[in-house]
Each structure stands twice: as C-alpha cells, then as structure tokens.
Design an enzyme around this catalytic site. Structure first.
Site, short mmCIF file in Angstrom:
data_model
loop_
_atom_site.label_atom_id
_atom_site.label_comp_id
_atom_site.label_asym_id
_atom_site.label_seq_id
_atom_site.Cartn_x
_atom_site.Cartn_y
_atom_site.Cartn_z
N ILE A 132 37.67 27.45 36.60
CA ILE A 132 38.76 27.57 35.63
C ILE A 132 39.97 26.76 36.08
O ILE A 132 40.68 26.18 35.26
CB ILE A 132 39.14 29.05 35.40
CG1 ILE A 132 40.06 29.18 34.17
CG2 ILE A 132 39.81 29.65 36.62
CD1 ILE A 132 39.39 28.83 32.87
N SER A 175 42.55 27.84 49.04
CA SER A 175 41.16 28.16 48.71
C SER A 175 40.29 27.94 49.93
O SER A 175 40.51 27.00 50.70
CB SER A 175 40.67 27.27 47.56
OG SER A 175 39.29 27.48 47.30
N ARG A 176 39.28 28.79 50.09
CA ARG A 176 38.33 28.60 51.19
C ARG A 176 37.24 27.60 50.80
O ARG A 176 36.56 27.06 51.67
CB ARG A 176 37.68 29.93 51.56
CG ARG A 176 38.63 30.91 52.24
CD ARG A 176 37.86 32.05 52.86
NE ARG A 176 37.11 32.81 51.87
CZ ARG A 176 37.59 33.88 51.24
NH1 ARG A 176 38.81 34.31 51.50
NH2 ARG A 176 36.85 34.53 50.37
N LYS A 231 43.77 35.73 33.64
CA LYS A 231 43.27 36.99 33.08
C LYS A 231 41.95 37.36 33.75
O LYS A 231 41.20 36.46 34.18
CB LYS A 231 43.11 36.88 31.57
CG LYS A 231 42.03 35.87 31.11
CD LYS A 231 40.65 36.50 31.05
CE LYS A 231 39.58 35.48 30.78
NZ LYS A 231 38.21 36.02 30.93
N ASP A 286 34.63 40.22 30.96
CA ASP A 286 35.40 39.05 31.38
C ASP A 286 35.66 38.14 30.18
O ASP A 286 36.80 37.75 29.95
CB ASP A 286 34.67 38.30 32.49
CG ASP A 286 35.46 37.09 32.97
OD1 ASP A 286 36.40 37.28 33.76
OD2 ASP A 286 35.14 35.96 32.54
#
Length: 315
Positions: free
Chosen positions: A21, A43-44, A97, A175
């Site tokens: 996303i 971020s990993r 969201k 979702d």
C-alpha cells in the site's frame, strides 16, 4: 505547521511500513503532491531510495528529530505502539485504515494526541473516492428506504502472501469490508446500528473470509452488507441506496456514482492524494480527524455474529 522546513516548501514526512500500500499509494501521492516529501522510512523489509532508511523505530525517533510528521502504514496490530511513541515525540500522525486493532487503542491515541497538541488523522481512503462526497450531497434532502452493499473480491489477488491478515487482529475480510463501511457512514447521517451478523471462518484461519451483516440507519432504514473474499473473475464493490426520490449507486469502490443508473461522476483515482491534502489541512489548523464509526461497526459485527466454519483456505 511550525518548523522551519514548512515555510513555502513541502513538509518532511516519515513513512513507517514500506509494503504494497505504501508503494502503490503513499509514495506516489507524496511524490506527485505539493504538501509532503518523504524524508525517512522505517521498515525491516523495504527501503525507499530517496529517503533515509531505518529498521528500528526508536532509532528513527532519536536520529531524525527534525521530522515532525509521520504516516503509519504498518499492519494494525503493531500500529498502536508506534503511534503512541510518535505522539509522545510531538509528531503529527497519519494512520492507514483501520487506525488501530481495537476501538480502545484508537480512543486512547485520540486522547494522547489531544493532550499533546498534535494532529492525529485516522484515514479512511475510500471516503476520498470520486463519487462519495457527491453521493452524500445528493442524499441530503432524500429519505433513505433501503441500502444494499456488495463487496466481493479475490483475496489471492489483492493480499498475496499477507499471513498477518488472517491472524487475530488482522481483520480478515473486514480489511476491505471496512472500506464499504467507511463510505456508508460518510454518506448517511447518524449512527448505523448492527442488528446481526454471520461470519464464515476457514477451518485453518483465525479471521473470516466472508461476512453477512444486517444493519439499520439512525432513521430506521434497513441495510444489508455482503462481504466475500472468494470472488473470482470481475470484482464487485457496490453500494446501492434507494430513496423516496430515486436510486443512487456507488460502483468500483466509490470511484463511479450513478443516479437512477445514469453515470453522474467518474474520474481517475485520487483517493490518496486527497488524503494527503486533508492531512496538510489538519496540520495547518492543528486539528485532528478520528472517526471510529467504521471500526465500531466491525467490532459490533463480531459481537453479534453467528460463527460458521467453511473449508480451509489455501494460498
């Protein structure tokens, strides 16, 4: 906006969670917009070439104290801890969201943001689709008699390899389904009430693959919603609203608006560009926007649901 980098230029923004996303929507919306520039990423698993990249959130907070805004694009189950730390550090926060894994978490964040004097924006991207605001306007002087929501898509197409979405706190079919509920609660006034629900759980999963909700509007109009992640072929994201003065249909997730089956509104996807425009407005005015009604409807669906087991889901 008070920091030095905000005078006549785009605001430096951090992006937490560099997944699908983020790459599909958040990054291009910032790059093509005039309000924000992504200066850091946390971020990993992913990196942004044009930004400073961090794997540890605490290290980011300690290192880049010049950045005063952040967009959280992580799964909801880890978002609360990040948002809480960001608010404590004085950052304005945009949340993908659903804004949190529970209503309690979201309410707590809203209180923390208010007390800290920072902006908190719980985004519902589908509310920014082309047809949603015109639909709300059209309905203002109408009496709604019935609403039917059909939200059916192929989970393998839209969420490949996303194991977290099937675990506790992952929302399952809600979702995408919460997108429909966010549109519903944007276009009709008052609180929507869940009367009953039926949820279908794959034998090997913790979250539902399909859901059927029976609801009513604040004025008593019946609302039926069908969510399903097993849809192959054409995908369906429709909301039909029948009124005393005709019928409204939002198609393609709100991208198209039909009035009595005549196309009234269409156009290119600008949901996320509008989200960042709204975030900029909120930051400038030092306000927050945290509407939890879509999340509450999902919680109420689980509270009122009959549970049905269906065949195991294999990716």
């Amino acid at each position: 906006m008070t920091s030095s980098e905000n005078t006549g230029t785009r605001v430096a923004l951090a992006l937490a969670g560099v997944g699908k996303i983020a790459r599909d929507q958040h990054i291009p919306s910032c790059e093509n917009g005039s309000d924000f520039v992504i200066a850091a990423a946390i971020s990993r698993n992913g990196k942004i070439d044009s930004a400073e990249n961090f794997e540890n959130f605490d290290v980011f907070l300690e290192t880049r104290q010049d950045i005063r805004a952040i967009a959280l694009c992580t799964p909801p189950d880890v978002r609360f801890a990040m948002a809480k730390k960001a608010i404590a550090s004085g950052l304005d926060v945009l949340m993908e969201k659903p804004p949190a894994a529970t209503i309690g978490e979201a309410q707590a964040l809203a209180e923390l943001a208010r007390d800290a004097g920072v902006t908190l924006f719980a985004t519902w991207h589908s509310r920014f689709a082309n047809g949603v605001e015109p639909a709300r306007q059209w309905l203002l002087d109408k009496t709604i008699t019935r609403i039917e929501i059909t939200w059916k898509e192929d989970v393998r197409r839209w969420h490949p390899g996303q194991a977290w979405i099937w675990e506790a706190g992952g929302f399952g079919v809600f979702d995408p389904g919460i997108n429909a509920l966010s549109i519903l609660t944007a276009i009709i006034p008052g609180q929507t009430i869940v009367e009953k629900a039926a949820l279908s759980f794959p034998a090997n999963r913790q979250q539902p693959i399909a859901a059927s909700l029976t609801m009513r509007s604040a004025e008593g109009a019946p609302i039926k919603a069908e969510f399903d992640w097993r849809q192959e072929g054409p995908q369906t994201w429709d909301i039909v609203v029948e009124t005393d003065q005709g019928m409204l249909r939002l198609a393609k997730g709100g991208a198209e608006l039909y009035i009595n089956e005549t196309l009234s509104v269409e156009g290119p996807d600008r949901e996320y560009s509008r989200i960042y425009t709204r975030f900029a407005e909120l930051v400038r005015s030092r306000e927050s926007d945290v509407d939890l009604q879509p999340l509450r409807l999902v919680a109420d669906a689980f509270l009122t649901a009959e549970r049905h087991q269906v065949e195991a889901f294999i990716e």
